[in-house]
Design a protein around this motif. Sequence first.
Motif, mmCIF file in Angstrom:
data_model
loop_
_atom_site.group_PDB
_atom_site.id
_atom_site.type_symbol
_atom_site.label_atom_id
_atom_site.label_comp_id
_atom_site.label_asym_id
_atom_site.label_seq_id
_atom_site.Cartn_x
_atom_site.Cartn_y
_atom_site.Cartn_z
ATOM 1 N N SER A 91 0.695 -1.306 -0.090
ATOM 2 C CA SER A 91 0.125 -0.018 0.064
ATOM 3 C C SER A 91 0.826 1.180 0.000
ATOM 4 N N TYR A 92 0.316 2.482 -0.570
ATOM 5 C CA TYR A 92 1.134 3.620 -0.684
ATOM 6 C C TYR A 92 0.079 4.586 -0.225
ATOM 7 N N ALA A 93 0.962 5.604 0.298
ATOM 8 C CA ALA A 93 -0.109 6.944 0.874
ATOM 9 C C ALA A 93 1.025 8.047 0.768
ATOM 10 N N LEU A 94 0.527 9.250 0.374
ATOM 11 C CA LEU A 94 1.187 10.369 -0.015
ATOM 12 C C LEU A 94 1.306 10.956 1.503
ATOM 13 N N ILE B 226 9.565 14.323 1.404
ATOM 14 C CA ILE B 226 9.278 12.950 1.491
ATOM 15 C C ILE B 226 8.177 12.597 0.502
ATOM 16 N N SER B 227 8.770 11.531 -0.371
ATOM 17 C CA SER B 227 7.853 11.372 -1.589
ATOM 18 C C SER B 227 6.658 10.406 -1.310
ATOM 19 N N THR B 228 6.928 9.378 -0.597
ATOM 20 C CA THR B 228 5.697 8.563 -0.119
ATOM 21 C C THR B 228 6.103 7.824 1.024
ATOM 22 N N TYR B 229 4.964 7.132 1.660
ATOM 23 C CA TYR B 229 4.962 6.048 2.517
ATOM 24 C C TYR B 229 4.293 4.850 2.008
ATOM 25 N N SER B 230 4.950 3.604 2.341
ATOM 26 C CA SER B 230 4.365 2.437 1.901
ATOM 27 C C SER B 230 4.385 1.416 3.071
ATOM 28 N N ALA C 289 1.077 7.960 -6.733
ATOM 29 C CA ALA C 289 2.165 8.977 -6.751
ATOM 30 C C ALA C 289 2.342 9.367 -8.270
ATOM 31 N N GLY C 290 1.718 8.634 -9.150
ATOM 32 C CA GLY C 290 2.025 8.952 -10.762
ATOM 33 C C GLY C 290 3.199 8.411 -11.255
ATOM 34 N N LYS C 291 4.090 7.821 -10.502
ATOM 35 C CA LYS C 291 5.443 7.288 -10.939
ATOM 36 C C LYS C 291 5.640 5.810 -10.195
ATOM 37 N N PRO C 292 6.108 4.848 -11.085
ATOM 38 C CA PRO C 292 6.501 3.734 -10.295
ATOM 39 C C PRO C 292 7.637 3.649 -9.579
ATOM 40 N N VAL D 122 12.595 7.466 -7.597
ATOM 41 C CA VAL D 122 13.557 8.271 -8.188
ATOM 42 C C VAL D 122 13.234 9.115 -9.623
ATOM 43 N N LEU D 123 11.733 8.671 -9.955
ATOM 44 C CA LEU D 123 11.312 9.520 -11.135
ATOM 45 C C LEU D 123 10.391 10.629 -10.719
ATOM 46 N N GLN D 124 10.084 10.897 -9.372
ATOM 47 C CA GLN D 124 9.069 11.859 -9.011
ATOM 48 C C GLN D 124 10.074 13.072 -9.057
#
Length: 306
Positions: A24-27, A36-40, A292-295, A298-300
């Motif tokens: 699971s991912y959350a912003l 911070i890009s994401t929490y997983s 997040a729109g990116k897999p 490092v691409l965010q």
Amino acid sequence: MWVANGESAVSDHGANLKPGVSVSYALPAGPLRRYISTYSQTVVAPGSPTVFDQVYPEWPNIRLTAGGDMAACTGPGPLQPCNPICAIGPTSHSTHFSLAPGRYWTISLLPLGWAQLVGIRAAEFADRWEVIGRESSFAAFAPLLDCAGQDDDFTSIAARFDAHLLAMLKRPARREETILKAHDALLDPEVTTVDAFAERAGTGVRALERLSLATFGFSPKLLLRRQRFLRSLSQFMLDPSLAWIDTLDHQYVDQAHFIRDFRRFMDTTPGAFAAAPHPVLWAAAVARTAIAGKPMQVLQRPSESV
């Protein structure tokens, strides 16, 4: 929040998703998104076998578990225990890891997050792991373990992560705008040389070199090479039915050029990587893209995190 798991077949990743594993991912909260890009959250269900996987080079992460058992190694070598909470710096090699049944969380730092929340020279911690203890440079992150251990609801856990990390924010990091410009330039596929990288960052080549080692962990030349490779790998992650030749970034001269980079960054061949099971990686690619729109972290772009 978005979840990928082994019980649902999602696009061409369905054959790669393993029953008993969910990601699971959350912003993070808005004020944290330039740091911070994401929490997983990864869950390996009780009674499931330990899962093994490897992840591509990344920006720094804080990883923790409450009741699970995780081990990892960046680059070749045996897996080492990293419980219950550890920090990993920016990486230029793939990281192999194992997860026994349990729950695991990752807080993914962007380069500006490293400068703001950690502050030590990133090159000193490149391709390194450390279990966080009282004397650790990452000791301020240790209370995140308590944030995760209170219940199993990821939304509540993410809110507690937000509260702790917001409390860690101080005045803006030194050279914050230059770091953001450099990060943005790094992600532009048309930036192919160190000179162009420095120009877009609004600084000189020597200054960019110092900034890159301090905040990004590697030289500008290696960062550009890593980014080119990861753009190509991300295409395969989103659609594993593709032939490698169809994923190549326009900067690659030919497939042999790409294979050399693959060996450098993943310590294996494209064929061996594609043939291996990836029970966590594929689920993460699906869930992260949805939220997040990116897999890949490092691409965010920084602009997508504000």
